[in-house]
Design a protein around this motif. Structure first.
Motif, mmCIF file in Angstrom:
data_model
loop_
_atom_site.group_PDB
_atom_site.id
_atom_site.type_symbol
_atom_site.label_atom_id
_atom_site.label_comp_id
_atom_site.label_asym_id
_atom_site.label_seq_id
_atom_site.Cartn_x
_atom_site.Cartn_y
_atom_site.Cartn_z
ATOM 1 N N GLY A 55 0.992 -1.191 -0.301
ATOM 2 C CA GLY A 55 0.081 -0.096 -0.103
ATOM 3 C C GLY A 55 0.685 1.360 0.110
ATOM 4 O O GLY A 55 0.543 2.114 -0.716
ATOM 5 N N SER A 56 1.975 1.269 0.656
ATOM 6 C CA SER A 56 2.679 2.166 0.668
ATOM 7 C C SER A 56 3.549 2.662 -0.688
ATOM 8 O O SER A 56 3.666 3.686 -1.037
ATOM 9 C CB SER A 56 3.874 2.067 2.024
ATOM 10 N N ILE A 57 4.019 1.437 -1.132
ATOM 11 C CA ILE A 57 4.552 1.438 -2.552
ATOM 12 C C ILE A 57 3.614 2.163 -3.503
ATOM 13 O O ILE A 57 3.978 2.967 -4.415
ATOM 14 C CB ILE A 57 5.050 0.149 -2.734
ATOM 15 N N PHE A 58 2.490 1.735 -3.604
ATOM 16 C CA PHE A 58 1.468 2.297 -4.416
ATOM 17 C C PHE A 58 1.434 3.536 -4.140
ATOM 18 O O PHE A 58 1.206 4.425 -5.324
ATOM 19 C CB PHE A 58 0.215 1.633 -4.297
ATOM 20 N N ALA A 59 1.162 3.929 -3.210
ATOM 21 C CA ALA A 59 1.029 5.537 -2.820
ATOM 22 C C ALA A 59 2.164 6.347 -3.359
ATOM 23 O O ALA A 59 2.051 7.310 -3.744
ATOM 24 C CB ALA A 59 0.849 5.846 -1.306
ATOM 25 N N LYS A 60 3.418 5.921 -2.890
ATOM 26 C CA LYS A 60 4.541 6.652 -3.060
ATOM 27 C C LYS A 60 5.024 6.692 -4.663
ATOM 28 O O LYS A 60 5.616 7.718 -5.271
ATOM 29 C CB LYS A 60 5.910 5.867 -2.473
ATOM 30 N N LEU A 61 4.720 5.605 -5.450
ATOM 31 C CA LEU A 61 4.838 5.589 -6.901
ATOM 32 C C LEU A 61 3.887 5.960 -7.533
ATOM 33 O O LEU A 61 3.744 6.281 -8.978
ATOM 34 C CB LEU A 61 5.134 4.167 -7.278
ATOM 35 N N GLN A 62 2.611 6.491 -6.880
ATOM 36 C CA GLN A 62 1.484 7.048 -7.696
ATOM 37 C C GLN A 62 0.697 6.150 -8.636
ATOM 38 O O GLN A 62 0.542 6.680 -9.756
ATOM 39 C CB GLN A 62 1.655 8.264 -8.241
ATOM 40 N N VAL A 63 0.854 4.831 -8.219
ATOM 41 C CA VAL A 63 0.037 3.700 -9.196
ATOM 42 C C VAL A 63 -1.241 3.069 -8.431
ATOM 43 O O VAL A 63 -1.290 3.305 -7.301
ATOM 44 C CB VAL A 63 1.087 2.542 -9.516
ATOM 45 N N HIS A 64 -1.939 2.564 -9.279
ATOM 46 C CA HIS A 64 -3.317 2.072 -8.588
ATOM 47 C C HIS A 64 -3.296 0.670 -8.542
ATOM 48 O O HIS A 64 -4.392 0.099 -7.881
ATOM 49 C CB HIS A 64 -4.613 2.535 -9.572
ATOM 50 N N ASP A 65 -2.587 -0.105 -9.023
ATOM 51 C CA ASP A 65 -2.732 -1.548 -8.886
ATOM 52 C C ASP A 65 -1.420 -2.192 -9.008
ATOM 53 O O ASP A 65 -0.406 -1.655 -9.391
ATOM 54 C CB ASP A 65 -3.846 -2.230 -9.601
ATOM 55 N N ARG A 66 -1.482 -3.299 -8.702
ATOM 56 C CA ARG A 66 -0.068 -4.442 -8.713
ATOM 57 C C ARG A 66 0.511 -4.352 -10.203
ATOM 58 O O ARG A 66 1.541 -4.217 -10.250
ATOM 59 C CB ARG A 66 -0.465 -5.700 -8.383
ATOM 60 N N ALA A 67 -0.408 -4.410 -11.110
ATOM 61 C CA ALA A 67 0.135 -4.415 -12.617
ATOM 62 C C ALA A 67 0.852 -3.344 -13.015
ATOM 63 O O ALA A 67 2.046 -3.384 -13.580
ATOM 64 C CB ALA A 67 -1.020 -4.360 -13.798
ATOM 65 N N GLN A 68 0.442 -2.180 -12.482
ATOM 66 C CA GLN A 68 1.173 -0.856 -12.802
ATOM 67 C C GLN A 68 2.610 -0.708 -11.978
ATOM 68 O O GLN A 68 3.582 -0.283 -12.720
ATOM 69 C CB GLN A 68 0.397 0.452 -12.345
ATOM 70 N N ALA A 69 2.391 -1.208 -10.692
ATOM 71 C CA ALA A 69 3.784 -1.306 -10.048
ATOM 72 C C ALA A 69 4.889 -2.221 -10.363
ATOM 73 O O ALA A 69 5.868 -1.867 -10.463
ATOM 74 C CB ALA A 69 3.078 -1.618 -8.568
ATOM 75 N N ILE A 70 4.329 -3.328 -11.075
ATOM 76 C CA ILE A 70 5.331 -4.134 -11.643
ATOM 77 C C ILE A 70 6.011 -3.634 -12.998
ATOM 78 O O ILE A 70 7.109 -3.583 -13.244
ATOM 79 C CB ILE A 70 4.425 -5.713 -11.749
ATOM 80 N N VAL A 71 5.074 -2.895 -13.779
ATOM 81 C CA VAL A 71 5.694 -2.316 -14.820
ATOM 82 C C VAL A 71 6.802 -1.189 -14.569
ATOM 83 O O VAL A 71 7.878 -1.279 -15.098
ATOM 84 C CB VAL A 71 4.550 -1.554 -15.722
ATOM 85 N N ARG A 72 6.503 -0.288 -13.521
ATOM 86 C CA ARG A 72 7.578 0.412 -13.192
ATOM 87 C C ARG A 72 8.783 -0.039 -12.672
ATOM 88 O O ARG A 72 9.769 0.264 -12.832
ATOM 89 C CB ARG A 72 6.711 1.300 -11.816
ATOM 90 N N ALA A 73 8.725 -1.350 -11.754
ATOM 91 C CA ALA A 73 9.691 -1.939 -11.266
ATOM 92 C C ALA A 73 10.622 -2.578 -12.368
ATOM 93 O O ALA A 73 11.735 -2.496 -12.281
ATOM 94 C CB ALA A 73 9.087 -3.150 -10.390
ATOM 95 N N ARG A 74 9.867 -3.227 -13.303
ATOM 96 C CA ARG A 74 10.624 -3.911 -14.407
ATOM 97 C C ARG A 74 11.393 -2.758 -15.199
ATOM 98 O O ARG A 74 12.481 -2.903 -15.599
ATOM 99 C CB ARG A 74 9.699 -4.946 -15.236
#
Length: 222
Positions: free
Chosen positions: A196-215
């Protein structure tokens, strides 16, 4: 009395905008008893839809697709199916394409001039979790990754704590929340709090968006 059990075939999706090349590749792949072609696509959107329908184990991906690129298709497919393997097969030899394909999650990179035996060997290696690059490309990739090492995850995500970057790396590697909790020896709730903290800091809404940013930042590799 029943006969011997038949080994399950690896399911393959072919993505290329040239029908003749695609059909020829499909014929070659289907001649190998270990594989069965379960879908074909001519553009990125079709590839993502076919991957959702056919649930392939392996995707053979061209980069030069009309509209969205093969890189975008690779990211979207792996976000939805992180267990799938992607092998790029393209005409592009340039360093930018090679590095971008690896960062998108591709496990192999072959040029379209490769012979049938070389292609099938590569498919066998990639679908079993290995990586395939020609010796020359592997050498170039090592140099490229070394040169880009300064763009570390810490620099890419300066607002994340070390533990949050660790969680994001495991998330991008395809692990679920419970698996991450077991790996880090913490509770599921702790992992969800970190996410939840990661989503907020990266300003993403779901796991898929976070994974794209991470990769894109090089996380999630093995």
């Amino acid at each position: 009395m029943t006969g011997p059990a038949v080994a399950a075939q690896w399911r393959v999706l072919l993505v290329d905008d040239h029908p003749l090349f695609r059909e020829g590749l499909a014929a070659a792949v289907n001649l190998d008893d270990a594989f069965t072609v379960v879908g074909q696509a001519a553009c990125a959107d079709e590839a993502v839809a076919e991957a959702g329908r056919a649930a392939p184990d392996l995707v053979v991906m061209d980069l030069g697709l009309p509209g969205r690129s093969g890189l975008e298709a690779t990211r979207r497919i792996l976000c939805a199916r992180p267990e799938a393997r992607v092998m790029v097969m393209t005409m592009s030899e340039d360093d930018d394409s090679l590095l971008a394909a690896v960062r998108a999650g591709a496990r192999g990179y072959l040029l379209k001039g490769a012979g049938r035996d070389e292609i099938l060997r590569a498919l066998h290696t990639v679908v079993r979790g290995g990586a395939v690059f020609s010796p020359r490309m592997a050498e170039r990739l090592g140099v490229l990754l070394g040169a880009s090492g300064s763009a570390s995850a810490k620099e890419a995500f300066p607002t994340l704590t070390a533990r949050e970057r660790e969680v994001l790396d495991l998330l991008a590697g395809g692990l679920g929340y419970r698996q991450i909790a077991q790996r880090l020896v913490v509770t599921d709730k702790t992992v969800r709090n970190h996410v939840g903290s990661i989503f907020a800091k990266l300003q993403v809404h779901d796991r898929a968006q976070a994974i794209v940013r991470a990769r894109e930042a090089g996380l999630g590799g093995e």
